[in-house]
Design an enzyme around this catalytic site. Structure first.
Site, mmCIF file in Angstrom:
data_model
loop_
_atom_site.group_PDB
_atom_site.id
_atom_site.type_symbol
_atom_site.label_atom_id
_atom_site.label_comp_id
_atom_site.label_asym_id
_atom_site.label_seq_id
_atom_site.Cartn_x
_atom_site.Cartn_y
_atom_site.Cartn_z
ATOM 1 N N ASN A 1 0.812 -1.226 0.000
ATOM 2 C CA ASN A 1 0.000 0.000 0.000
ATOM 3 C C ASN A 1 0.846 1.276 0.000
ATOM 4 O O ASN A 1 0.422 2.288 -0.551
ATOM 5 C CB ASN A 1 -0.914 -0.041 1.236
ATOM 6 N N TYR B 1 4.775 8.394 -11.223
ATOM 7 C CA TYR B 1 3.718 7.721 -10.465
ATOM 8 C C TYR B 1 2.929 6.790 -11.390
ATOM 9 O O TYR B 1 2.707 5.616 -11.067
ATOM 10 C CB TYR B 1 2.810 8.779 -9.831
ATOM 11 N N THR C 1 -6.687 11.880 1.321
ATOM 12 C CA THR C 1 -5.509 11.548 2.134
ATOM 13 C C THR C 1 -4.403 12.582 1.887
ATOM 14 O O THR C 1 -4.540 13.463 1.035
ATOM 15 C CB THR C 1 -4.957 10.154 1.750
ATOM 16 N N LYS D 1 2.740 2.687 -11.228
ATOM 17 C CA LYS D 1 1.466 1.983 -11.004
ATOM 18 C C LYS D 1 1.150 1.048 -12.182
ATOM 19 O O LYS D 1 0.650 -0.052 -11.981
ATOM 20 C CB LYS D 1 0.327 2.973 -10.768
HETATM 21 N N1 LIG Z 1 -5.519 8.820 -2.108
HETATM 22 C C1 LIG Z 1 -5.916 8.556 -3.345
HETATM 23 O O1 LIG Z 1 -6.767 9.254 -3.922
HETATM 24 C C2 LIG Z 1 -5.342 7.353 -4.045
HETATM 25 C C3 LIG Z 1 -5.807 7.097 -5.352
HETATM 26 C C4 LIG Z 1 -5.316 5.988 -6.023
HETATM 27 C C5 LIG Z 1 -4.396 5.167 -5.416
HETATM 28 N N2 LIG Z 1 -3.946 5.453 -4.156
HETATM 29 C C6 LIG Z 1 -2.975 4.543 -3.570
HETATM 30 O O2 LIG Z 1 -3.387 4.170 -2.267
HETATM 31 C C7 LIG Z 1 -2.232 3.857 -1.471
HETATM 32 C C8 LIG Z 1 -2.283 4.603 -0.153
HETATM 33 O O3 LIG Z 1 -2.215 5.988 -0.440
HETATM 34 P P1 LIG Z 1 -2.754 7.116 0.554
HETATM 35 O O4 LIG Z 1 -3.596 7.992 -0.262
HETATM 36 O O5 LIG Z 1 -3.253 6.512 1.806
HETATM 37 O O6 LIG Z 1 -1.370 7.897 0.802
HETATM 38 P P2 LIG Z 1 -0.750 8.610 2.103
HETATM 39 O O7 LIG Z 1 -1.809 9.077 3.011
HETATM 40 O O8 LIG Z 1 0.236 9.576 1.576
HETATM 41 O O9 LIG Z 1 0.010 7.388 2.826
HETATM 42 C C9 LIG Z 1 1.136 6.813 2.236
HETATM 43 C C10 LIG Z 1 1.748 5.804 3.200
HETATM 44 O O10 LIG Z 1 2.930 5.276 2.579
HETATM 45 C C11 LIG Z 1 3.994 5.330 3.523
HETATM 46 N N3 LIG Z 1 5.290 5.501 2.897
HETATM 47 C C12 LIG Z 1 5.661 6.486 2.031
HETATM 48 N N4 LIG Z 1 6.975 6.405 1.793
HETATM 49 C C13 LIG Z 1 7.447 5.353 2.513
HETATM 50 C C14 LIG Z 1 8.729 4.783 2.692
HETATM 51 N N5 LIG Z 1 9.822 5.299 2.108
HETATM 52 N N6 LIG Z 1 8.857 3.708 3.499
HETATM 53 C C15 LIG Z 1 7.774 3.204 4.143
HETATM 54 N N7 LIG Z 1 6.532 3.696 4.006
HETATM 55 C C16 LIG Z 1 6.372 4.764 3.209
HETATM 56 C C17 LIG Z 1 3.657 6.544 4.395
HETATM 57 O O11 LIG Z 1 4.276 6.420 5.674
HETATM 58 P P3 LIG Z 1 5.579 7.252 6.134
HETATM 59 O O12 LIG Z 1 5.576 8.551 5.399
HETATM 60 O O13 LIG Z 1 5.388 7.361 7.603
HETATM 61 O O14 LIG Z 1 6.724 6.372 5.769
HETATM 62 C C18 LIG Z 1 2.149 6.430 4.521
HETATM 63 O O15 LIG Z 1 1.813 5.586 5.596
HETATM 64 C C19 LIG Z 1 -1.027 4.222 -2.333
HETATM 65 O O16 LIG Z 1 -0.537 3.059 -2.963
HETATM 66 C C20 LIG Z 1 -1.600 5.168 -3.381
HETATM 67 O O17 LIG Z 1 -0.859 5.175 -4.564
HETATM 68 C C21 LIG Z 1 -4.404 6.532 -3.470
#
Ligand SMILES: NC(=O)c1ccc[n+]([C@@H]2O[C@H](COP(=O)([O-])OP(=O)(O)OC[C@H]3O[C@@H](n4cnc5c(N)ncnc54)[C@H](OP(=O)(O)O)[C@@H]3O)[C@@H](O)[C@H]2O)c1
Length: 245
Positions: A82, A149, A186, A153
């Site tokens: 994730n 990105y 998020t 993906k």
């Molecule tokens: N939000 C959307 O609209 C959306 C849409 C499509 C897909 N997604 C996908 O959904 C997933 C979750 O995204 P989200 O929106 O929840 O993003 P988010 O709130 O930015 O959370 C991202 C998470 O990834 C962790 N992360 C980032 N860099 C890291 C690293 N170097 N090592 C370990 N952990 C790391 C962060 O933790 P730390 O910074 O504490 O390390 C955080 O817990 C992602 O795969 C994203 O691509 C999101």
């Protein structure tokens, strides 16, 4: 006991999913750079503070996790890739090299290495084993300034299909699925909204989506992801483009 390995649990979808998976019959291994204190305090959960950018260290993390998994008690094991980063948000010629490398490391290389190690450690276990890759519609729907990105993906979707093909329906196969979770409110969305319009004109689109109330909550997205992960819709090699269908 069901065992879950989840990356990116400090906030957003990962945090919500981890909270929803907590149960007496589940054991969670949560990975992120910043520890999530409320999760870390829970019983039946190991919080591993780790930077997935340190690709060579991933093997030690997975070895430690599998040392803690009791193969006799294990009824199923899940890996949810994730964690992700959205930067760089700029045309490729203006993207800092370290952000380009970081993006591909976190969004593509880390899930590949985690998948490899997960299958290596679990392939002999005659139990249900599943890998869910959290991908994005950005794999197909392209906007200027998000080439890394989108590429990561799209790569993750192709990787999921390739590994699903390798695993097939053989004995003890690990099932691999990729999912596009929709648009969720998020930190990642916030970063896209707040990006400099000079370099990332598409930030306007992200602001419009927010203003029109089109973003769902991490909790709702996590509910659907949990249902997918544990349910019958999880078929070998599926690419779920609409999680909410
Ligand atoms: N939000 C959307 O609209 C959306 C849409 C499509 C897909 N997604 C996908 O959904 C997933 C979750 O995204 P989200 O929106 O929840 O993003 P988010 O709130 O930015 O959370 C991202 C998470 O990834 C962790 N992360 C980032 N860099 C890291 C690293 N170097 N090592 C370990 N952990 C790391 C962060 O933790 P730390 O910074 O504490 O390390 C955080 O817990 C992602 O795969 C994203 O691509 C999101």
């Amino acid at each position: 006991m069901k065992y879950f390995i989840l990356t990116g649990t400090s906030r957003g979808i990962g945090e919500a999913l981890a909270h929803q998976l907590i149960s007496d019959e589940h054991h969670l291994f949560c990975i992120s750079r910043t520890p999530n204190e409320s999760l870390a305090a829970r019983k039946g959960l190991d919080y591993i503070q780790f930077d997935l950018n340190h690709t060579h260290g991933i093997e030690t993390v997975i070895n430690t996790i599998f040392d803690k998994i009791d193969p006799v008690k294990a009824e199923s094991i899940y890996l949810v890739n994730n964690a992700a980063v959205v930067a760089p948000l700029a045309p490729i010629e203006n993207s800092p090299v370290d952000q380009i490398i970081h993006n591909i490391h976190i969004n593509l290389l880390a899930p590949i290495v985690l998948t490899s190690l997960f299958i290596h450690h679990s392939s002999h276990l005659p139990i249900d084993k599943r890998i869910l890759n959290i991908s994005s519609a950005s794999a197909k729907h392209l906007v200027p300034g998000m080439s890394c990105y989108s590429t990561a993906k799209a790569g993750l979707d192709v990787f999921s299909s390739s590994v699903a093909l390798e695993q097939g329906s053989k004995d003890n196969a690990v099932k691999v699925v990729s999912v596009w979770p929709g648009m969720i409110d998020t930190h990642l969305q916030e970063e896209a909204r707040n990006a400099d319009q000079e370099t990332f004109a598409s930030s306007v689109l992200f602001n419009q989506v927010k203003d029109k109330g089109m973003l769902t909550t991490p909790q709702f997205a996590a509910e659907q992801i949990k249902e997918l992960l544990l349910g019958d819709r999880f078929t070998q090699g599926a690419l779920i483009e609409n999680l909410y269908a």
